[in-house]
Design a protein around this motif. Structure first.
Motif, PDB file in Angstrom:
ATOM      1  N   GLY A 321       0.806  -1.208   0.000  1.00  9.78           N
ATOM      2  CA  GLY A 321       0.000   0.000   0.000  1.00  9.78           C
ATOM      3  C   GLY A 321       0.843   1.263   0.000  1.00  9.78           C
ATOM      4  O   GLY A 321       0.572   2.207  -0.768  1.00  9.78           O
ATOM      5  N   VAL A 322       1.873   1.308   0.840  1.00 14.77           N
ATOM      6  CA  VAL A 322       2.754   2.480   0.876  1.00 14.77           C
ATOM      7  C   VAL A 322       3.481   2.653  -0.453  1.00 14.77           C
ATOM      8  O   VAL A 322       3.627   3.772  -0.966  1.00 14.77           O
ATOM      9  N   THR A 323       3.911   1.546  -1.059  1.00  9.97           N
ATOM     10  CA  THR A 323       4.603   1.621  -2.342  1.00  9.97           C
ATOM     11  C   THR A 323       3.683   2.146  -3.437  1.00  9.97           C
ATOM     12  O   THR A 323       4.081   2.986  -4.257  1.00  9.97           O
ATOM     13  N   LEU A 324       2.437   1.685  -3.463  1.00 11.80           N
ATOM     14  CA  LEU A 324       1.494   2.150  -4.473  1.00 11.80           C
ATOM     15  C   LEU A 324       1.151   3.624  -4.283  1.00 11.80           C
ATOM     16  O   LEU A 324       1.026   4.370  -5.261  1.00 11.80           O
ATOM     17  N   ILE A 325       1.004   4.039  -3.033  1.00  9.61           N
ATOM     18  CA  ILE A 325       0.723   5.452  -2.771  1.00  9.61           C
ATOM     19  C   ILE A 325       1.887   6.323  -3.215  1.00  9.61           C
ATOM     20  O   ILE A 325       1.696   7.387  -3.837  1.00  9.61           O
ATOM     21  N   GLN A 326       3.101   5.882  -2.900  1.00  7.93           N
ATOM     22  CA  GLN A 326       4.269   6.648  -3.328  1.00  7.93           C
ATOM     23  C   GLN A 326       4.353   6.713  -4.849  1.00  7.93           C
ATOM     24  O   GLN A 326       4.629   7.766  -5.432  1.00  7.93           O
ATOM     25  N   GLY A 327       4.116   5.576  -5.522  1.00  2.00           N
ATOM     26  CA  GLY A 327       4.132   5.579  -6.979  1.00  2.00           C
ATOM     27  C   GLY A 327       3.050   6.455  -7.567  1.00  2.00           C
ATOM     28  O   GLY A 327       3.241   7.068  -8.625  1.00  2.00           O
ATOM     29  N   ARG A 328       1.911   6.547  -6.879  1.00  2.00           N
ATOM     30  CA  ARG A 328       0.824   7.399  -7.356  1.00  2.00           C
ATOM     31  C   ARG A 328       1.211   8.869  -7.302  1.00  2.00           C
ATOM     32  O   ARG A 328       0.953   9.636  -8.234  1.00  2.00           O
ATOM     33  N   PHE A 329       1.833   9.275  -6.217  1.00  2.00           N
ATOM     34  CA  PHE A 329       2.182  10.693  -6.051  1.00  2.00           C
ATOM     35  C   PHE A 329       3.413  11.086  -6.865  1.00  2.00           C
ATOM     36  O   PHE A 329       3.504  12.227  -7.325  1.00  2.00           O
ATOM     37  N   THR A 330       4.354  10.178  -7.021  1.00  2.00           N
ATOM     38  CA  THR A 330       5.590  10.496  -7.732  1.00  2.00           C
ATOM     39  C   THR A 330       5.516  10.178  -9.217  1.00  2.00           C
ATOM     40  O   THR A 330       6.415  10.573  -9.981  1.00  2.00           O
ATOM     41  N   GLY A 331       4.502   9.437  -9.639  1.00  2.00           N
ATOM     42  CA  GLY A 331       4.397   9.093 -11.056  1.00  2.00           C
ATOM     43  C   GLY A 331       5.365   8.025 -11.487  1.00  2.00           C
ATOM     44  O   GLY A 331       5.685   7.931 -12.673  1.00  2.00           O
ATOM     45  N   PHE A 332       5.842   7.212 -10.557  1.00  2.00           N
ATOM     46  CA  PHE A 332       6.812   6.180 -10.906  1.00  2.00           C
ATOM     47  C   PHE A 332       6.146   5.103 -11.756  1.00  2.00           C
ATOM     48  O   PHE A 332       5.084   4.593 -11.420  1.00  2.00           O
ATOM     49  N   GLY A 333       6.784   4.752 -12.886  1.00  2.00           N
ATOM     50  CA  GLY A 333       6.285   3.712 -13.761  1.00  2.00           C
ATOM     51  C   GLY A 333       5.382   4.192 -14.869  1.00  2.00           C
ATOM     52  O   GLY A 333       4.966   3.402 -15.721  1.00  2.00           O
ATOM     53  N   ARG A 334       5.055   5.488 -14.910  1.00  2.00           N
ATOM     54  CA  ARG A 334       4.221   5.987 -15.994  1.00  2.00           C
ATOM     55  C   ARG A 334       5.020   6.063 -17.284  1.00  2.00           C
ATOM     56  O   ARG A 334       6.229   6.249 -17.280  1.00  2.00           O
ATOM     57  N   SER A 335       4.337   5.929 -18.379  1.00  2.00           N
ATOM     58  CA  SER A 335       4.996   6.027 -19.687  1.00  2.00           C
ATOM     59  C   SER A 335       5.465   7.456 -19.903  1.00  2.00           C
ATOM     60  O   SER A 335       4.774   8.419 -19.585  1.00  2.00           O
ATOM     61  N   GLY A 336       6.680   7.564 -20.438  1.00  2.00           N
ATOM     62  CA  GLY A 336       7.254   8.872 -20.705  1.00  2.00           C
ATOM     63  C   GLY A 336       8.001   9.455 -19.557  1.00  2.00           C
ATOM     64  O   GLY A 336       8.580  10.536 -19.648  1.00  2.00           O
ATOM     65  N   GLU A 337       7.995   8.767 -18.398  1.00  2.00           N
ATOM     66  CA  GLU A 337       8.751   9.272 -17.226  1.00  2.00           C
ATOM     67  C   GLU A 337      10.200   8.888 -17.346  1.00  2.00           C
ATOM     68  O   GLU A 337      10.531   7.844 -17.838  1.00  2.00           O
TER      69      GLU A 337
END
Length: 337
Positions: A321-337
């Motif tokens: 859950g903490v990892t997913l929340i962090q990825g949501r706020f930081t945009g980690f794993g999105r295309s073009g990042e």
């Protein structure tokens, strides 16, 4: 000009339309089943299966089957045995979440994470900037800071416990304090103030800073120098270069480091267990416990494998859950990042 004789003309004549090209006898075949795709024969598949089968079988048995069995144990009353039998459903999860000791361990790990993650991040990034600016001896410094990451947490914990912060006047920390007139301090036994946090934090920093420094250093070396040169021509220097070029170019590296730091902090076990351990179940009187230490005492000390398995899945859900929340706020794993 005299025309060339047709018998000696070496010009290649094109093939007539609709006539397939003839492959010369003895020419090597490409062995491809399509454009750009090599043909894989039966021997290739057999070799692939023989090489990967041991790994896949071991991974399936010792990881996925073990995870599934552990989940089934979390739904049963498994005391003193790992065999399935008396099903209790979600009673283990309810019992665990109502346990004040387990809730205190969750609070401890949250406080530990909230402090150790930004401190380790800042120390690693600062060291990476210093090492990156050094022209001579960079490899030596990088290796020096990286060596502690090869030391096991158990060995480092015993070193901190028996040599640096052993509480005796001959301990390194008390000896240094004695030079300035300080009295010997029982670091691991002092709860007011909680000086044992100094031991835990310094141990974790010594073990982890070098590894994340190397990650930041790799990111710094990947930044094109032309960006700094162009910014320097515009009059940028110092903090403007850091905030305008370095930090934006290190965004993906920073997000990855933060994610690894969060996961490592929630999985803290070795240093907490070995610093306060006085036997198989001696951590029950420790001044601070993490969820993993509490679950270890529950499963190995009290032999309650069902309750311990339930706690493992609760902690896993918290980390995910903490990892997913962090990825949501930081945009980690999105295309073009």
């Amino acid at each position: 000009m005299k025309p060339m004789n047709s018998a000696t003309d070496t010009t290649v004549q094109p093939e007539p339309a609709g006539r397939p090209a003839v492959t010369p006898r003895g020419a090597a075949r490409t062995g491809r089943s399509g454009p750009g795709r090599p043909r894989v024969g039966r021997s290739g598949w057999i070799a692939f299966v023989l090489l990967t089968a041991p790994m896949l079988i071991g991974l399936g048995i010792f990881k996925y089957v073990a995870i599934g069995w552990s989940f089934l144990l979390s739904l049963s009353d498994a005391r003193g045995t790992i065999s399935l039998g008396h099903w209790v459903g979600l009673d283990n999860y309810q019992t665990l979440l109502s346990d004040q000791t387990f809730r205190d361990s969750l609070l401890n790990i949250l406080l530990f994470t909230a402090f150790i993650v930004p401190v380790t991040f800042a120390a690693s990034f600062g060291l990476a900037l210093l090492v990156h600016r050094i022209r001579r001896g960079r490899a030596l410094l990088r290796t020096t800071f990286l060596i502690p990451t090869a030391v096991s947490y158990v060995a480092a914990s015993l070193l901190w416990k028996m040599c640096l912060f052993n509480g005796l006047p001959t301990g390194i920390a008390n000896m240094i304090g004695g030079w300035f007139g300080a009295e010997p301090v029982p670091w691991l036994q002092s709860t007011s103030p909680p000086l044992y946090w100094i031991v835990l934090v310094t141990l974790r920093l010594w073990l982890q800073v070098g590894f994340y420094m190397v990650l930041f250093l790799a990111g710094l070396q990947a930044i094109p120098k032309e960006l700094y040169e162009a910014a320097a021509l515009d009059g940028a220097s110092g903090r403007r270069l850091l905030t305008g070029i370095t930090l934006p170019m290190l965004r993906n590296t920073s997000v990855a480091v933060l994610m690894l730091l969060f996961i490592a902090a929630f999985q803290a076990f070795d240093e907490f267990y070995n610093l306060f351990n006085s036997g198989l179940s001696g951590t029950g009187t420790a001044p601070v416990q993490t969820p993993l230490v509490h679950l270890y005492n529950t499963a190995m000390g009290s032999q309650n494998y069902g309750l311990g398995s339930a706690g493992a899945f609760v902690l896993t859900a918290l980390i995910v859950g903490v990892t997913l929340i962090q990825g949501r706020f930081t945009g980690f794993g999105r295309s073009g990042e």
